[in-house]
Design a protein around this motif. Structure first.
Motif, PDB file in Angstrom:
ATOM      1  N   ASN A 192      -6.501   3.114  -5.388  1.00 46.18           N
ATOM      2  CA  ASN A 192      -7.478   2.576  -4.440  1.00 46.18           C
ATOM      3  C   ASN A 192      -8.472   3.621  -3.939  1.00 46.18           C
ATOM      4  O   ASN A 192      -9.622   3.305  -3.656  1.00 46.18           O
ATOM      5  N   GLU A 229       0.864  -1.173   0.000  1.00 43.69           N
ATOM      6  CA  GLU A 229       0.000   0.000   0.000  1.00 43.69           C
ATOM      7  C   GLU A 229       0.906   1.230   0.000  1.00 43.69           C
ATOM      8  O   GLU A 229       1.782   1.361   0.865  1.00 43.69           O
ATOM      9  N   ARG A 273      -3.039   0.554  -3.991  1.00 47.62           N
ATOM     10  CA  ARG A 273      -2.816  -0.793  -3.461  1.00 47.62           C
ATOM     11  C   ARG A 273      -2.220  -1.625  -4.570  1.00 47.62           C
ATOM     12  O   ARG A 273      -2.838  -1.805  -5.618  1.00 47.62           O
TER      13      ARG A 273
END
Length: 293
Positions: free
Chosen positions: A146, A119, A141
């Motif tokens: 994301n 991440e 991500r």
């Protein structure tokens, strides 16, 4: 006063000269010349002493306290001495000045047995006026976008030369997978315990809006820091998102903050994370920072 003192010295030397010329005249000549000058010198010295009286114990204590406040004024301000936590960070340090600009990227690696979930979140921060800053962040991500995040932060007024600072922060975030919108409101409080130790607490609430309705989360993020020197700070960050006794996220991350120069700095840490699934696992974290002031 200095002129009178010089005159007194000259008179003394003159008297000694008189002794060499005529020893019989030594005492009368010296007294005639020396006594008036000494009387005048003593009178003026007494007047000056009355004009500048010796300070009392209370006055000396007050002067010492004022000198201490002047010497520790910079240490009581937050900016270099109360750093930002690494994961749940501030937009800019509280008390930021207009024109401050920062680019940074946070990377999180929750370690699993089979795969490595990466991440990472690039962000841009800007103080558009003293004590007020905004942030734009695009979390990823692995290789996919994301979410999208926008935040605003304001520093609140405080008493002058006190070792604390506080403010508020508002965050709007839209996640693409799963699709939801989150709104956060937090109160920020930083306190310098002494020249070495400081704390930063971030507390507030988050409203999650998704297809199934709306729910609320409690956010509690206390952090403790130890300032090794001007370039290195050690910290212990705690992130808690609590919905109920079973539904919560938790991060415990010991970390190090390193300044490489005027612009570049780095935060690194390793700890544990408990996601909503309830399984604890190791967590690696790093934030690369470029700040322009």
């Amino acid at each position: 006063m200095a002129k009178k003192l010089i005159g007194l010295i000259l008179v003394i030397f003159g008297c000694f000269g008189t002794v060499q010329a005529n020893e019989a005249l030594f005492v009368p000549d010296m007294l005639d010349d020396l006594v008036p000058v000494m009387l005048q010198y003593a009178t003026e010295a007494g007047e000056n002493a009355e004009e500048s009286p010796t300070p009392t114990e209370a006055e000396e204590k007050l002067m010492q306290e004022q000198e201490y406040e002047e010497n520790t004024a910079d240490e009581s301000s937050i900016a270099p001495h109360i750093p930002e936590p690494m994961v749940f960070d501030l937009i800019r340090p509280l008390g930021a000045k207009k024109g401050e600009f920062e680019i940074n990227t946070l990377g999180l690696w929750p370690l699993r047995r089979r795969n490595l979930d990466l991440e990472w979140a690039p962000e841009v921060e800007y103080a558009f006026r003293d004590g007020h800053a905004i942030e734009l962040e695009v979390p990823f991500r692995d290789h996919g976008l994301n979410s999208f995040k926008f935040a605003y932060q304001a520093t609140l007024p405080k008493q002058k030369n006190r070792p604390y600072i506080h403010g508020i922060q508002a965050i709007a975030r839209h996640d693409f997978s799963p699709r939801r919108t989150a709104m956060e409101s937090t109160y920020l409080f930083g306190y310098a315990l002494n020249n070495r130790f400081s704390v930063m607490t971030i507390t507030g609430a988050r409203a999650n809006v998704h297809s199934r309705g709306t729910n609320m989360d409690l956010l509690v993020n206390p952090s403790l820091f130890y300032h090794v020197n001007k370039r290195i700070t050690l910290g212990m960050e705690n992130n808690l998102r609590l919905r109920n006794t079973r539904d919560y996220d938790l991060n415990l991350i010991p970390q190090m903050f390193i300044e490489f120069g005027r612009y570049a700095s780095l935060q690194v840490g390793a700890g544990v994370t408990r996601p909503q699934t309830g399984t604890y696992r190791p967590l690696l974290a790093m934030r690369i920072i470029m700040a322009f002031r």
